[in-house]
Design a protein around this motif. Sequence first.
Motif, PDB file in Angstrom:
ATOM      1  N   THR A   1       0.836  -1.338   0.071  1.00  0.00           N
ATOM      2  CA  THR A   1       0.132  -0.229   0.051  1.00  0.00           C
ATOM      3  C   THR A   1       0.729   1.280   0.157  1.00  0.00           C
ATOM      4  O   THR A   1       2.082   1.237   0.438  1.00  0.00           O
ATOM      5  CB  THR A   1      -1.199   0.142   1.311  1.00  0.00           C
ATOM      6  OG1 THR A   1      -0.141  -0.154   2.637  1.00  0.00           O
ATOM      7  CG2 THR A   1      -1.888  -1.223   1.272  1.00  0.00           C
TER       8      THR A   1
ATOM      9  N   SER B   1       0.425   5.749  -0.296  1.00  0.00           N
ATOM     10  CA  SER B   1      -0.440   7.231  -0.440  1.00  0.00           C
ATOM     11  C   SER B   1      -0.097   7.890  -1.687  1.00  0.00           C
ATOM     12  O   SER B   1       1.415   8.087  -2.052  1.00  0.00           O
ATOM     13  CB  SER B   1      -0.264   8.098   0.894  1.00  0.00           C
ATOM     14  OG  SER B   1      -0.483   7.614   1.946  1.00  0.00           O
ATOM     15  N   THR B   2      -1.097   8.271  -2.605  1.00  0.00           N
ATOM     16  CA  THR B   2      -0.636   8.900  -3.551  1.00  0.00           C
ATOM     17  C   THR B   2      -1.430  10.297  -3.756  1.00  0.00           C
ATOM     18  O   THR B   2      -2.068  10.450  -2.662  1.00  0.00           O
ATOM     19  CB  THR B   2      -1.171   8.112  -4.981  1.00  0.00           C
ATOM     20  OG1 THR B   2      -2.445   8.213  -5.064  1.00  0.00           O
ATOM     21  CG2 THR B   2      -0.570   6.559  -4.859  1.00  0.00           C
TER      22      THR B   2
ATOM     23  N   GLY C   1      -5.139   9.651  -3.340  1.00  0.00           N
ATOM     24  CA  GLY C   1      -5.570   8.822  -2.152  1.00  0.00           C
ATOM     25  C   GLY C   1      -4.701   7.295  -2.201  1.00  0.00           C
ATOM     26  O   GLY C   1      -3.908   7.355  -2.942  1.00  0.00           O
ATOM     27  N   PRO C   2      -5.169   6.552  -1.301  1.00  0.00           N
ATOM     28  CA  PRO C   2      -4.439   5.475  -1.047  1.00  0.00           C
ATOM     29  C   PRO C   2      -4.486   4.403  -2.229  1.00  0.00           C
ATOM     30  O   PRO C   2      -5.785   4.451  -2.870  1.00  0.00           O
ATOM     31  CB  PRO C   2      -5.239   4.729   0.122  1.00  0.00           C
ATOM     32  CG  PRO C   2      -6.651   5.381   0.207  1.00  0.00           C
ATOM     33  CD  PRO C   2      -6.401   6.671  -0.396  1.00  0.00           C
TER      34      PRO C   2
ATOM     35  N   ALA D   1       5.536   7.556  -5.868  1.00  0.00           N
ATOM     36  CA  ALA D   1       5.402   7.857  -4.404  1.00  0.00           C
ATOM     37  C   ALA D   1       6.735   7.766  -3.747  1.00  0.00           C
ATOM     38  O   ALA D   1       6.940   8.461  -2.840  1.00  0.00           O
ATOM     39  CB  ALA D   1       4.272   7.313  -3.701  1.00  0.00           C
TER      40      ALA D   1
ATOM     41  N   THR E   1      -2.166   5.121   9.403  1.00  0.00           N
ATOM     42  CA  THR E   1      -1.079   5.565   8.790  1.00  0.00           C
ATOM     43  C   THR E   1       0.452   5.424   9.187  1.00  0.00           C
ATOM     44  O   THR E   1       0.456   5.432  10.556  1.00  0.00           O
ATOM     45  CB  THR E   1      -1.302   7.109   8.813  1.00  0.00           C
ATOM     46  OG1 THR E   1      -2.575   7.450   8.235  1.00  0.00           O
ATOM     47  CG2 THR E   1       0.016   7.832   7.737  1.00  0.00           C
TER      48      THR E   1
ATOM     49  N   GLY F   1       3.703   7.737   6.247  1.00  0.00           N
ATOM     50  CA  GLY F   1       2.584   8.331   5.552  1.00  0.00           C
ATOM     51  C   GLY F   1       1.753   7.341   4.610  1.00  0.00           C
ATOM     52  O   GLY F   1       0.787   7.643   4.132  1.00  0.00           O
ATOM     53  N   ASN F   2       2.146   6.008   4.632  1.00  0.00           N
ATOM     54  CA  ASN F   2       1.306   5.004   4.008  1.00  0.00           C
ATOM     55  C   ASN F   2       0.303   4.300   4.792  1.00  0.00           C
ATOM     56  O   ASN F   2       0.154   4.297   5.966  1.00  0.00           O
ATOM     57  CB  ASN F   2       2.318   3.922   3.503  1.00  0.00           C
ATOM     58  CG  ASN F   2       3.616   4.420   2.672  1.00  0.00           C
ATOM     59  OD1 ASN F   2       2.914   5.411   1.605  1.00  0.00           O
ATOM     60  ND2 ASN F   2       4.615   4.356   2.967  1.00  0.00           N
ATOM     61  N   PRO F   3      -0.870   3.845   4.063  1.00  0.00           N
ATOM     62  CA  PRO F   3      -2.019   2.898   4.788  1.00  0.00           C
ATOM     63  C   PRO F   3      -1.459   1.637   5.306  1.00  0.00           C
ATOM     64  O   PRO F   3      -0.550   0.875   4.614  1.00  0.00           O
ATOM     65  CB  PRO F   3      -2.834   2.634   3.699  1.00  0.00           C
ATOM     66  CG  PRO F   3      -2.649   3.713   2.823  1.00  0.00           C
ATOM     67  CD  PRO F   3      -1.156   3.659   2.675  1.00  0.00           C
TER      68      PRO F   3
ATOM     69  N   ASP G   1       7.287  -0.511   6.750  1.00  0.00           N
ATOM     70  CA  ASP G   1       7.539   0.515   6.004  1.00  0.00           C
ATOM     71  C   ASP G   1       8.680   0.500   5.219  1.00  0.00           C
ATOM     72  O   ASP G   1       9.617   0.560   5.845  1.00  0.00           O
ATOM     73  CB  ASP G   1       7.172   1.781   6.960  1.00  0.00           C
ATOM     74  CG  ASP G   1       6.251   2.705   6.646  1.00  0.00           C
ATOM     75  OD1 ASP G   1       5.713   2.787   5.624  1.00  0.00           O
ATOM     76  OD2 ASP G   1       6.337   3.613   7.355  1.00  0.00           O
TER      77      ASP G   1
END
Length: 171
Positions: free
Chosen positions: A27, A29-30, A33-34, A69, A103, A107-109, A119
């Motif tokens: 996953t 973040s862009t 949105g996710p 990203a 998050t 900053g990623n889901p 991460d």
Amino acid sequence: MTFTSDLAPRRLRDIFGTFATGLTVITGSTGKGPAGFTCQSFASLSLEPALVTFGPARTSSTWPVLRAAGSFTVNILPAEHQHLAGQFARSGSDKFAGVSHTTSPLGNPVLDDALAWIDCELHAEYDGGDHTIVVAAVRHLSARQDAEPLLFFRGRYAGLVPAGQLLEAAG
């Protein structure tokens, strides 16, 4: 034991499918949105430096967005999240519909109740035929101790059977 030199894609899929793998959802973040996709070709690569690897299909429409990203999270799925493996494998749908997440530090889901999450930042990419070989630098991670992994074996979802139960069944 017999052998074959048949390297047809269907034969390769059948043989490679005898290697049980875990399932992940990558996953990120862009600006829109996710985003995320299901990936079973994931592995640890190095402890020093901390690196992981995974292989998105060249046809993936999600991987180029996550690549841009620059960071993403590998969510390792627990057995009870079989539905998420299917949901994130489908193209053209809102993959995050009804999916609870928090998050990560980057900053990623992070999918709620993931067995573990890692991460990462993009480290390198290599040609892998019909897939891309991604090497990612690990930045943050966390794991649960109270759940079993979701596995994929011979084209089906599977779970663990504790070794003690296998010995009892054989005895």
